[in-house]
Write a protein that holds these residues in place. Structure first.
Motif, PDB file in Angstrom:
ATOM      1  N   ARG A 129       6.147  -1.133  10.115  1.00  0.00           N
ATOM      2  CA  ARG A 129       7.282  -1.317   9.196  1.00  0.00           C
ATOM      3  C   ARG A 129       6.885  -0.866   7.794  1.00  0.00           C
ATOM      4  NH1 ARG A 129       9.422  -7.282   9.556  1.00  0.00           N
ATOM      5  NH2 ARG A 129      10.809  -6.375   8.031  1.00  0.00           N
ATOM      6  N   TYR A 130       7.862  -0.365   7.054  1.00  0.00           N
ATOM      7  CA  TYR A 130       7.649   0.055   5.666  1.00  0.00           C
ATOM      8  C   TYR A 130       8.928  -0.224   4.894  1.00  0.00           C
ATOM      9  CZ  TYR A 130      10.441   4.177   6.850  1.00  0.00           C
ATOM     10  OH  TYR A 130      11.447   5.009   7.246  1.00  0.00           O
ATOM     11  N   PHE A 131       8.866  -0.073   3.603  1.00  0.00           N
ATOM     12  CA  PHE A 131      10.078  -0.207   2.806  1.00  0.00           C
ATOM     13  C   PHE A 131      10.102   0.873   1.740  1.00  0.00           C
ATOM     14  CE2 PHE A 131       7.006  -2.778   0.531  1.00  0.00           C
ATOM     15  CZ  PHE A 131       7.299  -2.600  -0.805  1.00  0.00           C
ATOM     16  N   LYS A 132      11.295   1.175   1.281  1.00  0.00           N
ATOM     17  CA  LYS A 132      11.468   2.148   0.206  1.00  0.00           C
ATOM     18  C   LYS A 132      11.631   1.390  -1.102  1.00  0.00           C
ATOM     19  CE  LYS A 132      13.402   5.973   2.789  1.00  0.00           C
ATOM     20  NZ  LYS A 132      14.458   6.986   2.807  1.00  0.00           N
ATOM     21  N   GLY A 164      12.010   2.942  -3.833  1.00  0.00           N
ATOM     22  CA  GLY A 164      12.761   3.916  -4.622  1.00  0.00           C
ATOM     23  C   GLY A 164      13.218   4.999  -3.671  1.00  0.00           C
ATOM     24  N   GLU A 165      13.902   6.012  -4.185  1.00  0.00           N
ATOM     25  CA  GLU A 165      14.423   7.058  -3.302  1.00  0.00           C
ATOM     26  C   GLU A 165      13.322   7.723  -2.477  1.00  0.00           C
ATOM     27  OE1 GLU A 165      16.802  11.252  -3.703  1.00  0.00           O
ATOM     28  OE2 GLU A 165      17.332   9.634  -5.084  1.00  0.00           O
ATOM     29  N   LYS A 166      12.176   7.978  -3.096  1.00  0.00           N
ATOM     30  CA  LYS A 166      11.069   8.633  -2.388  1.00  0.00           C
ATOM     31  C   LYS A 166       9.782   7.820  -2.420  1.00  0.00           C
ATOM     32  CE  LYS A 166      12.751  13.287  -3.198  1.00  0.00           C
ATOM     33  NZ  LYS A 166      12.409  14.624  -3.684  1.00  0.00           N
ATOM     34  N   LEU A 167       9.889   6.576  -2.818  1.00  0.00           N
ATOM     35  CA  LEU A 167       8.711   5.733  -2.978  1.00  0.00           C
ATOM     36  C   LEU A 167       8.565   4.810  -1.778  1.00  0.00           C
ATOM     37  CD1 LEU A 167       6.474   5.177  -5.049  1.00  0.00           C
ATOM     38  CD2 LEU A 167       7.934   3.419  -6.018  1.00  0.00           C
ATOM     39  N   ILE A 168       7.645   5.144  -0.873  1.00  0.00           N
ATOM     40  CA  ILE A 168       7.406   4.400   0.364  1.00  0.00           C
ATOM     41  C   ILE A 168       6.224   3.454   0.149  1.00  0.00           C
ATOM     42  CG2 ILE A 168       6.775   4.581   2.814  1.00  0.00           C
ATOM     43  CD1 ILE A 168       9.477   5.846   2.194  1.00  0.00           C
ATOM     44  N   ARG A 169       6.364   2.232   0.645  1.00  0.00           N
ATOM     45  CA  ARG A 169       5.274   1.267   0.577  1.00  0.00           C
ATOM     46  C   ARG A 169       5.170   0.505   1.896  1.00  0.00           C
ATOM     47  NH1 ARG A 169       4.093   3.996  -2.911  1.00  0.00           N
ATOM     48  NH2 ARG A 169       3.655   3.517  -5.088  1.00  0.00           N
ATOM     49  N   TYR A 170       3.953   0.087   2.217  1.00  0.00           N
ATOM     50  CA  TYR A 170       3.658  -0.709   3.406  1.00  0.00           C
ATOM     51  C   TYR A 170       3.053  -2.022   2.963  1.00  0.00           C
ATOM     52  CZ  TYR A 170       4.162   3.573   6.123  1.00  0.00           C
ATOM     53  OH  TYR A 170       4.650   4.709   6.710  1.00  0.00           O
ATOM     54  N   LEU A 212       0.825  -1.204   0.000  1.00  0.00           N
ATOM     55  CA  LEU A 212       0.000   0.000   0.000  1.00  0.00           C
ATOM     56  C   LEU A 212       0.859   1.252   0.000  1.00  0.00           C
ATOM     57  CD1 LEU A 212      -2.495  -1.075   2.820  1.00  0.00           C
ATOM     58  CD2 LEU A 212      -2.748  -1.397   0.364  1.00  0.00           C
ATOM     59  N   THR A 213       0.353   2.290  -0.637  1.00  0.00           N
ATOM     60  CA  THR A 213       0.988   3.604  -0.568  1.00  0.00           C
ATOM     61  C   THR A 213       0.749   4.169   0.828  1.00  0.00           C
ATOM     62  OG1 THR A 213      -0.993   4.809  -1.237  1.00  0.00           O
ATOM     63  CG2 THR A 213       0.464   4.000  -3.024  1.00  0.00           C
ATOM     64  N   PRO A 214       1.484   5.215   1.212  1.00  0.00           N
ATOM     65  CA  PRO A 214       1.208   5.833   2.512  1.00  0.00           C
ATOM     66  C   PRO A 214      -0.239   6.313   2.657  1.00  0.00           C
ATOM     67  CG  PRO A 214       3.358   6.507   1.752  1.00  0.00           C
ATOM     68  CD  PRO A 214       2.707   5.759   0.607  1.00  0.00           C
ATOM     69  N   ILE A 215      -0.826   6.823   1.598  1.00  0.00           N
ATOM     70  CA  ILE A 215      -2.225   7.272   1.657  1.00  0.00           C
ATOM     71  C   ILE A 215      -3.139   6.082   1.929  1.00  0.00           C
ATOM     72  CG2 ILE A 215      -4.135   8.208   0.293  1.00  0.00           C
ATOM     73  CD1 ILE A 215      -2.042   9.965  -1.150  1.00  0.00           C
ATOM     74  N   ARG A 230       3.507   9.766   8.394  1.00  0.00           N
ATOM     75  CA  ARG A 230       4.779  10.404   8.013  1.00  0.00           C
ATOM     76  C   ARG A 230       5.582  10.781   9.255  1.00  0.00           C
ATOM     77  NH1 ARG A 230       2.947  13.979   4.197  1.00  0.00           N
ATOM     78  NH2 ARG A 230       1.954  14.700   5.667  1.00  0.00           N
ATOM     79  N   LEU A 231       4.916  11.307  10.285  1.00  0.00           N
ATOM     80  CA  LEU A 231       5.582  11.662  11.536  1.00  0.00           C
ATOM     81  C   LEU A 231       6.192  10.425  12.179  1.00  0.00           C
ATOM     82  CD1 LEU A 231       6.205  13.734  13.800  1.00  0.00           C
ATOM     83  CD2 LEU A 231       3.994  13.106  14.794  1.00  0.00           C
TER      84      LEU A 231
END
Length: 68
Positions: free
Chosen positions: A35-38, A40-46, A8-11, A25-26
């Motif tokens: 837990r999350y993973f990157k 890409g450089e700015k691409l966060i996923r859960y 999932l995206t952060p949204i 985000r905080l």
């Protein structure tokens, strides 16, 4: 009803948890939260599994039954 993807995206993750994206985000910036993973450089996923595990780890113990 459309099934959520496994990642999932952060949204999407915030909506899944019932919190704002700003809170998520905080937590990331403070090293807290699920837990999350990157990807890409700015691409966060859960991963949904990690979100569910994070919630399960925070469930309170059942309240004692009065009178026993």
């Amino acid at each position: 009803m459309m099934e959520l993807p496994q990642t999932l995206t952060p949204i999407q993750a915030a909506k899944y948890l019932g919190i704002s994206e700003a809170v998520l985000r905080l937590w990331r910036s403070e090293g807290e939260g699920p837990r999350y993973f990157k990807a890409g450089e700015k691409l966060i996923r859960y991963r949904r599994f990690d979100l569910d595990s994070w919630v399960e780890a925070r469930l309170s113990a059942p309240a004692a039954v009065e009178g026993r």
